[in-house]
Design an enzyme around this catalytic site. Structure first.
Site, mmCIF file in Angstrom:
data_model
loop_
_atom_site.group_PDB
_atom_site.id
_atom_site.type_symbol
_atom_site.label_atom_id
_atom_site.label_comp_id
_atom_site.label_asym_id
_atom_site.label_seq_id
_atom_site.Cartn_x
_atom_site.Cartn_y
_atom_site.Cartn_z
ATOM 1 N N GLU A 21 3.929 6.942 0.234
ATOM 2 C CA GLU A 21 3.197 7.700 -0.298
ATOM 3 C C GLU A 21 1.956 8.047 0.802
ATOM 4 O OE1 GLU A 21 4.567 5.317 -1.925
ATOM 5 O OE2 GLU A 21 4.616 5.693 -3.974
ATOM 6 N N THR A 80 10.719 7.024 -2.928
ATOM 7 C CA THR A 80 10.501 5.710 -3.149
ATOM 8 C C THR A 80 11.692 4.920 -3.643
ATOM 9 O OG1 THR A 80 9.539 5.645 -5.375
ATOM 10 C CG2 THR A 80 8.042 6.129 -3.680
ATOM 11 N N LYS A 111 -0.800 -14.894 -11.924
ATOM 12 C CA LYS A 111 -2.150 -15.174 -12.294
ATOM 13 C C LYS A 111 -2.151 -16.633 -12.948
ATOM 14 C CE LYS A 111 -5.471 -12.016 -13.534
ATOM 15 N NZ LYS A 111 -5.986 -10.635 -14.327
ATOM 16 N N TRP A 121 -6.005 -14.901 -9.646
ATOM 17 C CA TRP A 121 -4.945 -14.578 -8.851
ATOM 18 C C TRP A 121 -4.642 -15.551 -7.697
ATOM 19 C CZ3 TRP A 121 -6.856 -8.800 -9.118
ATOM 20 C CH2 TRP A 121 -6.115 -8.101 -9.980
HETATM 21 P P1 ADP Z 1 8.877 0.207 -1.317
HETATM 22 O O1 ADP Z 1 7.480 0.155 -1.900
HETATM 23 O O2 ADP Z 1 9.500 1.436 -2.207
HETATM 24 O O3 ADP Z 1 9.462 -0.616 -0.556
HETATM 25 P P2 ADP Z 1 7.434 1.588 1.042
HETATM 26 O O4 ADP Z 1 8.225 1.259 2.264
HETATM 27 O O5 ADP Z 1 6.922 2.566 0.716
HETATM 28 O O6 ADP Z 1 8.408 1.460 -0.175
HETATM 29 O O7 ADP Z 1 6.696 0.241 0.736
HETATM 30 C C1 ADP Z 1 5.425 0.184 0.641
HETATM 31 C C2 ADP Z 1 4.946 -1.228 0.433
HETATM 32 O O8 ADP Z 1 5.469 -2.218 1.230
HETATM 33 C C3 ADP Z 1 3.109 -1.310 0.235
HETATM 34 O O9 ADP Z 1 2.669 -0.768 -0.856
HETATM 35 C C4 ADP Z 1 3.199 -2.700 0.313
HETATM 36 O O10 ADP Z 1 3.302 -3.597 -0.716
HETATM 37 C C5 ADP Z 1 4.112 -3.192 1.368
HETATM 38 N N1 ADP Z 1 3.609 -3.270 2.728
HETATM 39 C C6 ADP Z 1 3.684 -2.355 3.445
HETATM 40 N N2 ADP Z 1 3.397 -2.774 4.872
HETATM 41 C C7 ADP Z 1 2.861 -4.059 4.550
HETATM 42 C C8 ADP Z 1 2.358 -5.214 5.309
HETATM 43 N N3 ADP Z 1 1.772 -5.229 6.552
HETATM 44 N N4 ADP Z 1 1.912 -6.309 4.759
HETATM 45 C C9 ADP Z 1 2.333 -6.556 3.312
HETATM 46 N N5 ADP Z 1 2.799 -5.970 2.742
HETATM 47 C C10 ADP Z 1 2.770 -4.591 3.199
#
Ligand code: ADP
Length: 547
Positions: free
Chosen positions: A330, A185, A439, A444
């Site tokens: 994940e 990550t 918040k 929220w």
């Molecule tokens: P990182 O958080 O390390 O950038 P990831 O690529 O695994 O790595 O990112 C996952 C996160 O990206 C999700 O938990 C979410 O917050 C965000 N995310 C992914 N797809 C979407 C989406 N379609 N809309 C909004 N947020 C998204």
């Protein structure tokens, strides 16, 4: 009593075996890192991946050893992937967008033995490898002609290795639970953590991804994954495309609007996958040059919330259907997709838009729940914000080497760190990352919602909302805007634009114009950096009462 069916371990080497046997002539087209467009086939990719495996075995790589890649989406990268995974070694995709020190930290944590590297990143590796004692050898993914002068110890030339190694090498023969891929990550909260995929989890994720309501890829498709293989497995495309024999088009190092347009157009791509910023660049290029894409049918957009302007532009001007998807490293990563249920698809497009803006519903294989801070289940009313929790056979159960300890709740659900709502027909909508929520007066406010609506203002290039301390409401949102080049707009213009589109008490207390909005290593707005930059900012006025 056990079932009496054959045992056929779900290992990913079978995917490329299948592609070579049944779709051997189907093309893989790559914009090579050296420059020219090069053409290969699944049969050739399979043959060369076997040679990579032979070489790795010759270098003493064994089951479970980590072999890393620092590379763009190319055929060579695919060959290295399958060559590594096929013999039960772990393919560790390094993200070149991280800072060199972070890459070094991750290499050391993973204890990578060998690294396959693209020409682009040789300089970075030269800089950090003296600090990475586990790395024994580096394979530069180019031919002898382009092989650079390098200070890297034991640098091999990929094409020479492939030419000199045997294409006879057995794949598989291990348990389907064997580790297969490792992806860290991006470490926006604490040190990066390693997600260790198994062959079984990747195989099941591939089957799920191929559903009509997920990636919907078929043998008749030509697919261009812009999303990098180092970013959550290119959303599974490097497995899904060979699994069905779809023609694969790989963009190499170039992801600007013009380069992507050229490939989409000349290779007659039917479907593609990328984060919103890439699509924004492509749409700008199409609009400013009056171009069309007659073969493109649908695009998958995820990684960050997809703004309405992108969904509408694709639909209205290009006849392209947008599949909005949500997931994370994940979750392998596909977690939900916004394909339309009959209740939604039967409505006119304008009424579909609110659903298309949501991140969608889980496919079979993923379970979702929405909880409050105490873990109690929250209603699916489309209004109540809660923690998004996820469980399934391709969801992380723990991080590599136990980082972060136990990451599951009592029912085995993983906390995604996302805040979401789920509506009565099951559409989930991400409202925020938990670490970025605002918040105000105990309620929220969805920063993602405000950002995306503000992005609809014609002068806005990028928008971000963060919370700033407030004496009465604890926190209030402010809107940060980067204007398009040559455009002007005032604070009041943006506030007027938001008027009536969001709840009154969500209205940002201020609009701050900046030259640059910082992005993290996966192309998302880095709000931690943004908040740090604005730490001396003070709010101008008092705010409305929460509803
Ligand atoms: P990182 O958080 O390390 O950038 P990831 O690529 O695994 O790595 O990112 C996952 C996160 O990206 C999700 O938990 C979410 O917050 C965000 N995310 C992914 N797809 C979407 C989406 N379609 N809309 C909004 N947020 C998204």
């Amino acid at each position: 009593m056990l079932g009496l069916m054959q045992s056929w371990p779900l290992t990913v080497d079978k995917i490329l075996d299948h592609a070579a046997r049944w779709h051997g002539h189907r093309e893989i087209v790559t914009r090579s890192v050296e420059g020219p467009i090069v053409r290969g086939t699944y049969a050739e990719c399979h043959d060369r991946a076997k040679r990579v495996s032979s070489a790795l075995k010759g270098w003493g790589v064994k089951l479970g050893d980590r072999v890393a890649t620092l590379a763009w989406n190319t055929q060579r990268h695919m060959e290295a992937w399958y060559g590594i995974m096929g013999i039960g070694a772990v393919c560790h995709t390094l993200n070149p967008r991280l800072f060199p020190e972070q890459i070094a930290w991750i290499i050391n944590h993973a204890e990578d033995r060998i690294i396959f590297v693209d020409l682009t990143f040789v300089g970075v590796l030269e800089q950090i490898l003296p600090k990475c004692p586990t790395v024994e050898r580096v394979v530069v993914m180019t031919d002898a002609w382009n092989m650079p002068q390098t200070t890297l110890p034991r640098a091999e030339c990929y094409e020479q290795v492939v030419a000199e190694s045997s294409n006879v090498c057995e794949w598989g023969g291990f348990s389907e639970e064997t580790a297969c891929g490792l992806c860290y990550t991006s470490g926006t909260t604490g040190d990066p953590k390693g997600v260790m995929y198994s062959h079984r989890s990747n195989f099941l994720h591939t089957l799920v991804g191929l559903q009509a309501d997920v990636l919907a890829t078929s043998v008749r498709d030509t697919i261009l994954p812009v999303v990098p293989m180092f970013h959550a497995n290119a959303w599974g495309v490097a497995f899904a495309a060979p699994a069905v024999g779809a023609k694969l088009v790989l963009p190499g190092a170039k992801m600007d609007g013009q380069s992507i347009y050229e490939l989409l157009s000349t290779e007659r791509v039917t479907t593609s996958a990328a984060v919103p910023t890439v699509w924004q660049m492509l749409l700008t290029h199409l609009q400013s040059h009056g171009l069309k894409l007659p073969d493109l049918e649908r695009v998958t957009i995820g990684g960050a919330a997809c703004p309405e302007t992108i969904i509408r532009a694709f639909h209205d001007d290009y006849g392209v259907d947008v599949f909005h998807a949500w997931g994370m490293t994940e979750t392998s990563p596909l977690g939900t997709t916004g394909s339309l249920t009959p209740e939604v698809s039967s409505q006119p497009f304008d009424q579909q838009v609110p659903y298309r803006l949501k991140q969608g519903r889980p496919p079979i294989g993923i379970e979702l729940k929405l909880t409050d801070d105490e873990g109690n289940i929250l209603p699916h009313d489309g209004k109540t914000f809660g923690h998004l929790m996820v469980r399934g056979s391709f969801v992380a159960g723990s991080y590599f080497k136990g980082a972060g300890g136990n990451i599951l709740d009592k029912q085995g659900f993983f906390d995604t760190g996302d805040i979401a709502t789920i509506d009565p027909i099951g559409y989930m909508q991400i409202t925020d990352r938990a670490k970025d929520v605002v918040k105000s007066g105990g309620e929220w406010i969805s920063t993602i919602d405000i950002e995306n609506i503000a992005l609809g203002h014609p002068a806005a290039e990028q928008t971000a909302v963060i919370g700033v301390p407030h004496p009465k409401w604890d926190e209030r949102p402010i809107l940060i805007v980067k204007l398009k080049e040559g455009e002007t707009a005032t604070r009041q213009d943006f506030l007027d634009f938001l008027q009536g589109k969001i709840a009154k008490w969500w209205m940002p207390d201020d609009v701050v114009f900046v030259d640059d909005i910082p992005l993290g290593a996966t192309g998302k707005i880095d709000k931690k950096v943004l908040r740090a930059r604005l730490k001396d900012y003070r709010l101008p006025s008092a705010s409305p009462e929460p509803a």
